[in-house]
Scaffold this active site. Structure first.
Site, mmCIF file in Angstrom:
data_model
loop_
_atom_site.group_PDB
_atom_site.id
_atom_site.type_symbol
_atom_site.label_atom_id
_atom_site.label_comp_id
_atom_site.label_asym_id
_atom_site.label_seq_id
_atom_site.Cartn_x
_atom_site.Cartn_y
_atom_site.Cartn_z
ATOM 1 C CD GLU A 60 28.744 4.502 -30.979
ATOM 2 O OE1 GLU A 60 28.433 3.320 -30.873
ATOM 3 O OE2 GLU A 60 28.495 5.313 -30.077
ATOM 4 C CD GLU A 61 28.400 7.321 -27.128
ATOM 5 O OE1 GLU A 61 27.240 6.885 -27.214
ATOM 6 O OE2 GLU A 61 29.275 6.769 -26.443
ATOM 7 C CG HIS A 76 25.667 6.303 -22.361
ATOM 8 N ND1 HIS A 76 24.700 6.244 -23.317
ATOM 9 C CD2 HIS A 76 26.820 5.996 -22.991
ATOM 10 C CE1 HIS A 76 25.242 5.910 -24.487
ATOM 11 N NE2 HIS A 76 26.515 5.751 -24.299
ATOM 12 C CG ASP A 121 30.185 4.304 -24.518
ATOM 13 O OD1 ASP A 121 30.731 4.240 -25.626
ATOM 14 O OD2 ASP A 121 29.002 4.619 -24.373
ATOM 15 C CG HIS A 181 32.694 5.671 -30.550
ATOM 16 N ND1 HIS A 181 32.602 6.631 -29.586
ATOM 17 C CD2 HIS A 181 32.022 4.604 -30.081
ATOM 18 C CE1 HIS A 181 31.893 6.159 -28.570
ATOM 19 N NE2 HIS A 181 31.536 4.937 -28.842
ATOM 20 C CG ASP A 206 33.148 1.355 -29.601
ATOM 21 O OD1 ASP A 206 34.144 2.040 -29.374
ATOM 22 O OD2 ASP A 206 32.409 1.512 -30.570
#
Ligand SMILES: *[C@@H]1O[C@H](CO)[C@@H](O)[C@H](O)[C@H]1NC(C)=O
Ligand SMILES: *[C@@H]1O[C@H](CO)[C@@H](O)[C@H](O)[C@H]1NC(C)=O
Ligand SMILES: *[C@@H]1O[C@H](CO)[C@@H](O)[C@H](O)[C@H]1NC(C)=O
Ligand SMILES: *[C@@H]1O[C@H](CO)[C@@H](O)[C@H](O)[C@H]1NC(C)=O
Ligand SMILES: *[C@@H]1O[C@H](CO)[C@@H](O)[C@H](O)[C@H]1NC(C)=O
Ligand SMILES: *[C@@H]1O[C@H](CO)[C@@H](O)[C@H](O)[C@H]1NC(C)=O
Ligand SMILES: CC(=O)N[C@H]1CO[C@H](CO)[C@@H](O)[C@@H]1O
Length: 492
Positions: free
Chosen positions: A300-301, A428, A268, A256, A329
């Site tokens: 995607e997130e 994140h 990520d 992604h 990923d």
């Protein structure tokens, strides 16, 4: 003299290059493709992605941001340089991005968070607390006419909760957090267009939500006035497919292209996007027997939106052409483990459609016999971009290096690093930058991608046959088991 040597050398190099560059008589092979993967090319692209984030006002690559648009443009332009080899398309997906949420509770201003995918608008009304989690229609009163529904976050996607409230006539929804902390970057995680409209929605903290519930329990009326603003954006999936190879039998490789709002998202999942881009670029030296399709999913997130949108757009005949979808990923976690999705269910009792076991076996073969490194298995639960493929009955698989999970002592002995610490401490967070990458892991993972790409581009012989009725029956039985499992039911 030196001049002519140079000329000769250049000439020789050009000739050699031309021979290598002509893919027609150079059928792809795992080892040849793996040898072309080098760390400098990966690092250079990671620096670029980081720059896209830091050059953008928001300092990230979240959907709707300049950083994400630059990423999508870069990948598309890169592939477009090779029109003889790839067909590339951008699939547009309309989305609504939350900008701000302003809230007063009984006239008092209260902090609120914008929620992605929810529309902008104004709503005012009295608050009704929804019991349980709001994941089931029976949690909602028959009429919420003009009220503001207050719903706890968690267990099912918030889009589901808001769709129920909307259907019962709510004017707006407040989602309160199920953990401490803010709801920055939170999204309804489901595309509204496919499931009906949403009403304006804002996020509030766990403490604020619990405070409201307590007031309602003692019979106090609570009047909320909320204004949300949102921006409509069009976000793009990128799909590139080799012109060569059997177009009816496709190996599909995906990652992604977006990040979360917190930072540049380089591990990520910038790392996955870059790995597959690099494999796509190097593949161009070779011919393939089966078509190879690469995808960079958007959003995607926000809840696997890009891949879900894509799979829903395919006819059954188009789905049948995809022999296997592989997801990549988190390819460079600093405290990595080499994790393979448990496609055969041997470790977690949850298998994918027929072909998923064989994909797991191919990755195992790579780590054990070719790279000669340890590996572990991770649950095949559909919670990444392969989920929508799996739900459509398409064989799936993939590998990852670990996210917020904690490395065990046993894994420390297998991979080094540090026990008792997350695989990626910056998962994140704003620290997910080029300094957050483990290059040793990244090159290993990218070579694993090159291995499976080359293997399946040559032949699908190791996968179950496509059309046999036995395979169809097995797939249907597997899908029935999956869709009636408690795990699946708790996700919807
Ligand atoms: C609305 O909320 C945003 C933050 O979400 C804030 O920046 C803005 O000033 C607020 N607007 C008003 C009119 O209070
Ligand atoms: C929803 O609630 C009803 C009644 O309580 C129950 O029968 C049903 O199983 C629930 N559905 C799900 C998916 O939990
Ligand atoms: C819903 O509210 C409107 C006014 O806000 C009222 O006219 C209407 O009768 C209500 N409907 C129901 C079903 O309560
Ligand atoms: C594995 O899952 C199936 C249903 O999906 C269940 O019937 C079986 O009991 C499970 N086995 C174990 C060992 O958990
Ligand atoms: C694999 O893990 C074992 C411990 O389980 C360890 O002794 C061995 O050195 C590891 N092998 C490699 C190549 O890292
Ligand atoms: C599989 O089915 C397709 C049409 O559904 C057909 O074109 C193809 O020849 C079949 N392949 C095999 C191996 O039977
Ligand atoms: C939300 C998120 O972290 N995205 C994905 C990044 O990649 C890992 C590994 O595949 C997924 O588990 C995450 O869902």
């Amino acid at each position: 003299m030196w001049k002519s040597i140079v000329v000769l050398a250049v000439f020789a190099a050009a000739t050699a290059n031309a021979a290598v560059l002509d893919p027609r008589n150079n059928l792809v092979e795992s080892e040849k493709l793996r040898r072309r993967i080098n760390v400098d090319a990966l690092e250079e692209k990671a620096q670029l992605f980081e720059r896209f984030a830091y050059d953008s006002p928001d300092k990230n690559r979240v959907i709707g941001s300049a950083g994400h648009d630059a990423t999508v443009k870069y990948i598309t332009d890169m592939i477009k340089k090779f029109p003889h080899y790839y067909t590339v398309t951008q699939q547009p997906m309309p989305l609504s991005v939350g900008i701000s949420a302003n809230l007063t509770i009984n006239g008092k201003e209260t902090e609120a968070y914008a929620v992605g995918l929810a529309p902008g608008g104004h709503a005012t009304g009295s608050v009704v607390a929804i019991p349980n989690l709001g994941c089931n229609a029976t949690d909602f009163p028959n009429s919420l006419n003009g009220s503001i529904a207050l719903i706890y976050r968690g267990t099912c996607v918030s889009g589901e909760k808001v769709a129920f409230a909307t259907e019962r006539g709510a004017a707006g929804v407040l989602i309160y957090n199920n953990v401490e902390g803010n709801l920055n970057g939170y999204s309804l995680q489901r595309i509204p267009a496919t499931e009906g409209e949403y009403v304006p929605t804002a996020g509030i903290s766990q403490a604020a939500g619990e405070g409201l519930v307590a007031l309602l329990e003692i019979g106090t009326e609570v009047i909320v006035d909320m204004t949300t603003t949102a921006k409509d954006v069009t976000s793009y999936n990128i799909i590139a497919q080799t012109k060569g190879g059997d177009q009816d039998n496709v190996i599909h490789i995906g990652g992604h292209s977006d990040s979360v709002a917190a930072g540049p998202g380089i591990n990520d999942n910038g790392s996955g996007s870059i790995s597959i881009l690099e494999v796509a670029i190097q593949l161009m030296r070779f011919s393939v027997n089966n078509a190879v399709r690469f995808s960079w999913w958007t959003a995607e997130e926000e809840g696997l939106l890009g891949s879900e949108f894509y799979v829903k757009s395919l006819s059954q005949a188009e789905k049948d052409k995809i022999r296997l979808f592989l997801d990549f990923d988190m390819m460079a976690s600093p405290n990595y483990a080499f994790q393979i999705y448990d496609g055969d269910g041997s470790a977690f009792n949850s298998t994918g459609p027929p072909g998923s076991s064989e994909a797991e076996a191919e990755f195992t073969h790579y780590f054990r016999d070719i790279a000669k490194v340890n590996h572990t298995e991770i649950e095949f639960d559909g919670r990444s971009d392969y989920g929508p493929f799996m739900e459509a009955g398409i064989a799936a698989g993939g590998i990852a290096c670990g996210a917020e999970g904690i490395k065990t002592q046993e894994e420390f002995e297998m991979f080094g690093g540090a026990a008792g610490v997350p695989y990626d401490v910056n998962y994140h967070e704003d620290g997910d930058t080029t300094n957050n990458l483990n290059y040793e892991a990244w090159i290993q993972m990218t070579r694993a991608i090159a291995h499976v790409t080359a293997t399946y581009a040559r032949s699908f012989d190791s996968l179950p046959p496509k059309n046999s009725s036995a395979v169809r029956m097995k797939r249907d039985a597997q899908m029935f088991r999956y869709k009636t499992s408690s795990r699946y039911l708790s996700m919807i």
